[in-house]
Design an enzyme around this catalytic site. Sequence first.
Site, PDB file in Angstrom:
ATOM      1  N   TRP A 102      -2.445  -4.918   2.619  1.00  0.00           N
ATOM      2  CA  TRP A 102      -2.447  -3.698   1.800  1.00  0.00           C
ATOM      3  C   TRP A 102      -3.698  -3.633   0.935  1.00  0.00           C
ATOM      4  O   TRP A 102      -4.289  -2.569   0.758  1.00  0.00           O
ATOM      5  CB  TRP A 102      -1.177  -3.609   0.951  1.00  0.00           C
ATOM      6  CG  TRP A 102       0.058  -3.487   1.795  1.00  0.00           C
ATOM      7  CD1 TRP A 102       1.104  -4.358   1.854  1.00  0.00           C
ATOM      8  CD2 TRP A 102       0.367  -2.428   2.734  1.00  0.00           C
ATOM      9  NE1 TRP A 102       2.029  -3.916   2.769  1.00  0.00           N
ATOM     10  CE2 TRP A 102       1.615  -2.751   3.321  1.00  0.00           C
ATOM     11  CE3 TRP A 102      -0.281  -1.263   3.141  1.00  0.00           C
ATOM     12  CZ2 TRP A 102       2.228  -1.939   4.278  1.00  0.00           C
ATOM     13  CZ3 TRP A 102       0.323  -0.454   4.094  1.00  0.00           C
ATOM     14  CH2 TRP A 102       1.556  -0.792   4.650  1.00  0.00           C
ATOM     15  N   ASP A 172      -1.439  -2.005  -7.215  1.00  0.00           N
ATOM     16  CA  ASP A 172      -0.369  -1.608  -6.305  1.00  0.00           C
ATOM     17  C   ASP A 172       0.827  -2.501  -6.641  1.00  0.00           C
ATOM     18  O   ASP A 172       0.758  -3.719  -6.468  1.00  0.00           O
ATOM     19  CB  ASP A 172      -0.858  -1.845  -4.867  1.00  0.00           C
ATOM     20  CG  ASP A 172       0.156  -1.448  -3.813  1.00  0.00           C
ATOM     21  OD1 ASP A 172       1.320  -1.177  -4.163  1.00  0.00           O
ATOM     22  OD2 ASP A 172      -0.225  -1.409  -2.621  1.00  0.00           O
ATOM     23  N   LYS A 196      10.789   0.045  -1.779  1.00  0.00           N
ATOM     24  CA  LYS A 196      11.009  -1.395  -1.823  1.00  0.00           C
ATOM     25  C   LYS A 196      12.001  -1.738  -2.931  1.00  0.00           C
ATOM     26  O   LYS A 196      12.956  -2.442  -2.708  1.00  0.00           O
ATOM     27  CB  LYS A 196       9.696  -2.146  -2.082  1.00  0.00           C
ATOM     28  CG  LYS A 196       8.510  -1.690  -1.231  1.00  0.00           C
ATOM     29  CD  LYS A 196       8.496  -2.238   0.163  1.00  0.00           C
ATOM     30  CE  LYS A 196       7.545  -1.570   1.129  1.00  0.00           C
ATOM     31  NZ  LYS A 196       6.126  -1.684   0.858  1.00  0.00           N
TER      32      LYS A 196
HETATM   33  C1  LIG Z   1       4.902  -1.075   1.617  1.00  0.00           C
HETATM   34  C2  LIG Z   1       3.647  -1.224   0.875  1.00  0.00           C
HETATM   35  C3  LIG Z   1       2.624  -0.269   0.973  1.00  0.00           C
HETATM   36  C4  LIG Z   1       2.712   0.944   1.863  1.00  0.00           C
HETATM   37  O1  LIG Z   1       3.563   1.848   1.290  1.00  0.00           O
HETATM   38  P1  LIG Z   1       3.758   3.324   1.922  1.00  0.00           P
HETATM   39  O2  LIG Z   1       4.652   3.940   0.898  1.00  0.00           O
HETATM   40  O3  LIG Z   1       4.404   3.122   3.244  1.00  0.00           O
HETATM   41  O4  LIG Z   1       2.447   3.961   2.023  1.00  0.00           O
HETATM   42  C5  LIG Z   1       1.484  -0.457   0.223  1.00  0.00           C
HETATM   43  N1  LIG Z   1       1.349  -1.527  -0.577  1.00  0.00           N
HETATM   44  C6  LIG Z   1       2.308  -2.478  -0.692  1.00  0.00           C
HETATM   45  C7  LIG Z   1       2.094  -3.644  -1.598  1.00  0.00           C
HETATM   46  C8  LIG Z   1       3.485  -2.353   0.039  1.00  0.00           C
HETATM   47  O5  LIG Z   1       4.433  -3.288  -0.073  1.00  0.00           O
END
Ligand SMILES: *Cc1c(COP(=O)(O)O)cnc(C)c1O
Length: 360
Positions: A102, A172, A196
């Site tokens: 990511w 993030d 999540k």
């Molecule tokens: C799942 C995840 C993403 C991607 O998320 P989307 O909502 O599918 O774009 C990005 N960064 C992290 C750390 C993730 O766990």
Amino acid sequence: MERVYNFSAGPSMLPLPVLERAAKEMTNYGDSGMSVMEMSHRSKIYESIINRAEELLRELMNIPSSYKVLFLQGGASSQFAMVPLNLFSKSKKCDVVLTGMWAKKAASEFKKYGQVNVVASSEDKTFSYIPELDESKFTPDADFFHITYNNTIYGTRFTKLPDTKGVPLVSDVSSCILGEEIDVTKFGLLYAGAQKNMGPAGVTVVIVREDLIGKQMDITPTMFNYQIHAENNSLYNTPPTYSIYICMLVFEWLKELGGVREMEKINIEKANILYDFLDNSKLFKPTVQGADRSLMNVPFVTGNEELDAKFVKEAQACGFVNLKGHRSVGGMRASIYNAMPVEGVKKLVEFMKKFEVENK
Ligand SMILES: *Cc1c(COP(=O)(O)O)cnc(C)c1O
């Protein structure tokens, strides 16, 4: 079929009381005579839902009034573009730490809009650790410094934040938001997809310091402009109304449980149960060592691909589902987000012990 223990990395388990309440309110929310899904996002009743969701999130995360809370669409992945479009306001330079897929995806998107300086990377060892940061490699006039707080695929997390000397720290937090205490004031901006640890897919939360809003690049699409969403209370266009409502229910559930501090204690307990077992197992091995271990995502392997596959299959038959690891790490991964009860982890460990005895 009974409800299973779902160890999916995302979309993932939701608290049962939340699902039950949503079911009860499915066809008629409050005294509206309709489902939340059928409501105008401009109605008073829907406004009370989105406002309550924001209020609860502010309370749970101790978000100061100098930060805006936005409920957007496009997933965390859209933030990989939205962050640079809005934050590249002066030097158009940013610092990044590459701690996983990511983080890399974010960095390659940033590169489309400005200059990216890689401060450190842990790619040499399949991202199985958080690299030490050498401050002399930081860019003093960077517009932002980006980290991925918890690395969902590799099972690592930052436990010490970089001192960026005034450069806005952006993170993030998709897979750790509300799972452990985060000091919002240390950041210029935090973003997270909901699926999540917060609610259903479809809504992305952005927490952004007000002084970083309104300096977007000229090419920024209207829908990617934080200022537009901030000025319109996330109601510039139709937001993901039902997903926000479920988030509100999750926030209420978390508040009742005692808030993030309490949740973090439970998450540490869950993670310890699993890591303690893995550290002492003769069959299963954790892929991450030491202090960088994630509380949320626990990857492990047997070292034998056939045995891994057998484990995943037998676990599934016993109600422990989605344990297959990400293809880049292989093996297994147990994601134990907020909604996973302690009991689910204990039962998984019991099952693993049994499997170990049977497969000596
Ligand atoms: C799942 C995840 C993403 C991607 O998320 P989307 O909502 O599918 O774009 C990005 N960064 C992290 C750390 C993730 O766990």
